[in-house]
Write a protein that holds these residues in place. Structure first.
Motif, PDB file in Angstrom:
ATOM      1  N   ASN A  21       1.106  -4.047   8.382  1.00 33.55           N
ATOM      2  CA  ASN A  21      -0.283  -3.572   8.404  1.00 33.55           C
ATOM      3  C   ASN A  21      -1.158  -4.159   7.304  1.00 33.55           C
ATOM      4  N   LYS A  22      -0.560  -4.681   6.217  1.00 33.84           N
ATOM      5  CA  LYS A  22      -1.403  -5.177   5.135  1.00 33.84           C
ATOM      6  C   LYS A  22      -2.165  -6.446   5.532  1.00 33.84           C
ATOM      7  N   LYS A  65      -5.744  -5.886   6.534  1.00 37.05           N
ATOM      8  CA  LYS A  65      -6.591  -5.560   5.377  1.00 37.05           C
ATOM      9  C   LYS A  65      -6.887  -6.816   4.564  1.00 37.05           C
ATOM     10  N   ASN A  78       5.921  -3.994   0.984  1.00 38.75           N
ATOM     11  CA  ASN A  78       5.524  -4.889   2.078  1.00 38.75           C
ATOM     12  C   ASN A  78       4.155  -5.495   1.798  1.00 38.75           C
ATOM     13  N   GLY A 108       0.191   6.163   3.442  1.00 38.03           N
ATOM     14  CA  GLY A 108       0.673   6.017   2.069  1.00 38.03           C
ATOM     15  C   GLY A 108      -0.495   5.804   1.123  1.00 38.03           C
ATOM     16  N   SER A 109      -0.868   4.534   0.913  1.00 39.98           N
ATOM     17  CA  SER A 109      -2.005   4.264   0.034  1.00 39.98           C
ATOM     18  C   SER A 109      -3.334   4.537   0.739  1.00 39.98           C
ATOM     19  N   ALA A 110      -3.286   4.892   2.001  1.00 41.45           N
ATOM     20  CA  ALA A 110      -4.380   5.528   2.758  1.00 41.45           C
ATOM     21  C   ALA A 110      -5.364   4.601   3.474  1.00 41.45           C
ATOM     22  N   THR A 121      -4.935   2.420   5.866  1.00 38.73           N
ATOM     23  CA  THR A 121      -4.710   2.368   7.308  1.00 38.73           C
ATOM     24  C   THR A 121      -5.307   3.606   7.978  1.00 38.73           C
ATOM     25  N   THR A 178       3.489  -0.015  11.768  1.00 40.58           N
ATOM     26  CA  THR A 178       2.906  -0.714  10.622  1.00 40.58           C
ATOM     27  C   THR A 178       3.831  -1.780  10.039  1.00 40.58           C
TER      28      THR A 178
HETATM   29  C1  LIG Z   1       1.868   0.070   3.365  1.00 40.75           C
HETATM   30  C2  LIG Z   1       2.605   0.505   4.585  1.00 40.75           C
HETATM   31  C3  LIG Z   1       2.254   1.688   5.262  1.00 40.75           C
HETATM   32  C4  LIG Z   1       1.198   2.626   4.781  1.00 40.75           C
HETATM   33  O1  LIG Z   1      -0.085   2.144   4.953  1.00 40.75           O
HETATM   34  P1  LIG Z   1      -1.223   2.562   3.925  1.00 40.75           P
HETATM   35  O2  LIG Z   1      -2.421   1.863   4.388  1.00 40.75           O
HETATM   36  O3  LIG Z   1      -0.727   2.142   2.571  1.00 40.75           O
HETATM   37  O4  LIG Z   1      -1.359   4.051   3.987  1.00 40.75           O
HETATM   38  C5  LIG Z   1       2.934   2.002   6.412  1.00 40.75           C
HETATM   39  N1  LIG Z   1       3.933   1.222   6.870  1.00 40.75           N
HETATM   40  C6  LIG Z   1       4.310   0.100   6.242  1.00 40.75           C
HETATM   41  C7  LIG Z   1       5.449  -0.673   6.804  1.00 40.75           C
HETATM   42  C8  LIG Z   1       3.663  -0.292   5.072  1.00 40.75           C
HETATM   43  O5  LIG Z   1       4.052  -1.414   4.452  1.00 40.75           O
END
Ligand SMILES: *Cc1c(COP(=O)(O)O)cnc(C)c1O
Length: 342
Positions: A48-49, A52, A77, A193-195, A197, A317
Motif C-alpha cells: 500500500n505504500k 502514497k 514494508n 496502522g499509521s493511518a 490508508t 495492503t
Molecule cells: C503500512 C501497512 C499497513 C497499514 O497502512 P497505514 O496506512 O500505515 O495505516 C497495512 N498493511 C501493510 C502490509 C502495510 O505495510
C-alpha cells in the motif's frame, strides 16, 4: 475535490485487480468476500505504500530533494517500498529503523524487508524502541543539509495528507470498478496502522458521496487512539484535496481487538488466516498487518456481523515479504485441514 492538481509520479501498477474469493466465501458460509489487490502495486513486491509514494516522492522532487529520510520498524514494508522508489528516482535513502519487537529472531533481524532494504542500498541506522523519531529524523536531515544535501523527510508509513492522496485515489478506483461490474459493496475492510490508508479511503469515499462503511482493523494502537489518528488525518486530507468537512467523526471506525500481545507479535488468528488464504485462494498475506486484519474480518464473519446477501471487500495492503522474517514463528501444521480444502 480535484486530485489532478497534485504532482504525482507513476510508481504503481494501476488499477489493481478487484477479485472474488469464492472458496474463502464458501468456507466461511457468510457474505461474498472480495479482495482489492493492492499487494499487486508492483514496486519491489508491492504493497500500500506505493500509492502514497506516488504523491510523496513527487513532492520531494518538486522541492529539489536529493536524499529521502524516513522511518519504520525493522520489518517495515514502507521502508522497503520507499528505498525502491528512491533507487528508481536516483535519490539517496537514509532509513531510521526502530527495534519495536522484543526478542527478535535471526530472520526478523536479517531477512524479509530488511534484506531488500540492503539490496536497494539504503543507509540503515538502527534505534531502540521508543526513540523520538520526529526529532531523530530532523537531526538526521539537518546533518545531511550541513553536508550540502537536500533532504526530504517522508513521514512514517508515508502517512501525511500528501501520502493519503494515494488512498483517496484508490477509493475512486474501487468505486469505478464496483460500478463497472454492478457490485454493491456493503463494507470495505482494511488494516489500519499509521493511518494514511484508512484516512485517504474515507476521504475518497465521502467526497464522492459514497456511504460505504469502512472498517479499519488496528494492528498497534488501542481503538480510541487509532480512530483519533485516522480522523485527524482525514480532516487534514479532506481540506487539502478540496472537500473540507466531508468526513464526520462517526465515519471513522477502527476495531482494535485483534492486535494480540502487540505490534508485530504473531497471534493464533493471524496464523490461521495466513494459512487459510494460502490454501484456499493461493494468496499471500503478512504476519504484521494484512494477516491480523484478515483474522479480524474472518472472526467478525464467523460471529455473524454480516449476512449471506452482503458483499465485503478486503483491501489487501501487501506485506508478504514479511513472511520470511517470521519463517520460524508461523505454525504451518495448525492450519486448515486438507479435508476442508475441497
Ligand atoms: C503500512 C501497512 C499497513 C497499514 O497502512 P497505514 O496506512 O500505515 O495505516 C497495512 N498493511 C501493510 C502490509 C502495510 O505495510
Amino acid at each position: 475535490m480535484l486530485l489532478t492538481k497534485f504532482p504525482r509520479i507513476s510508481l504503481a501498477h494501476l488499477p489493481t485487480p478487484l477479485e472474488h474469493l469464492p472458496r474463502l466465501s464458501a468456507q466461511l458460509g457468510g457474505p461474498q468476500i472480495f479482495v482489492k489487490r493492492d499487494d499487486c502495486t508492483g514496486l519491489a513486491t508491492g504493497g500500500n505504500k506505493t500509492r502514497k509514494l506516488e504523491y510523496v516522492m513527487a513532492a520531494a522532487l518538486q522541492q529539489g530533494a536529493d536524499t529521502i529520510v524516513t522511518v519504520g520498524a525493522l520489518q517495515s514494508n514502507h521502508v522497503r517500498q520507499t528505498a525502491a522508489a528512491a533507487c528508481k528516482l536516483g535519490l539517496g535513502c537514509e532509513v531510521l529503523l526502530e527495534h519495536r519487537v522484543a526478542k527478535p529472531t535471526d530472520n526478523y533481524l536479517n531477512s524479509g524487508n530488511i534484506l531488500l532494504d540492503h539490496l536497494f542500498g539504503a543507509n540503515i541506522h538502527e534505534y531502540p524502541a521508543g526513540t523520538d523519531f520526529n526529532a531523530a529524523m530532523d537531526d538526521h536531515a539537518a546533518r545531511l543539509a550541513a553536508d550540502g544535501h537536500k533532504p526530504y523527510i517522508v513521514a512514517g508509513g508515508a502517512s501525511d495528507k500528501v501520502g493519503a492522496l494515494g488512498y483517496v485515489n484508490c477509493a475512486l478506483e474501487l468505486l469505478g470498478q464496483a460500478n463497472e461490474r454492478g457490485l454493491i459493496i456493503d463494507e470495505l475492510v482494511c488494516a489500519t496502522g499509521s493511518a494514511g490508508t484508512h484516512a485517504g479511503l474515507i476521504v475518497g469515499l465521502r467526497a464522492m458521496q459514497s456511504a460505504i462503511p469502512l472498517l479499519g482493523i488496528g494492528v498497534s494502537a488501542p481503538q480510541g487512539v487509532q480512530e483519533k489518528k485516522v480522523f485527524d488525518l482525514a480532516v487534514a486530507t479532506a481540506e487539502y484535496v478540496g472537500a473540507p468537512g466531508c468526513v464526520q467523526r462517526t465515519d471513522v471506525a477502527a476495531n482494535c481487538d485483534y492486535i494480540g500481545a502487540g505490534y508485530g507479535v504473531p497471534t493464533d488468528g493471524m496464523n490461521e488466516a495466513v494459512v487459510m488464504l494460502a490454501r484456499l485462494e493461493g494468496l499471500l498475506f503478512d504476519p504484521v498487518y494484512s494477516g491480523k486484519a484478515l483474522a479480524g474480518m474472518i472472526d467478525l464473519v464467523r460471529r455473524g456481523h454480516y449476512n449471506a446477501a452482503q458483499n465485503l471487500v478486503f483491501l489487501h495492503t501487501g506485506g508478504s515479504v514479511g513472511l520470511f522474517a517470521y519463517a520460524d514463528q508461523l505454525q504451518l501444521e495448525t492450519g486448515i485441514a486438507t479435508a476442508e480444502r475441497s
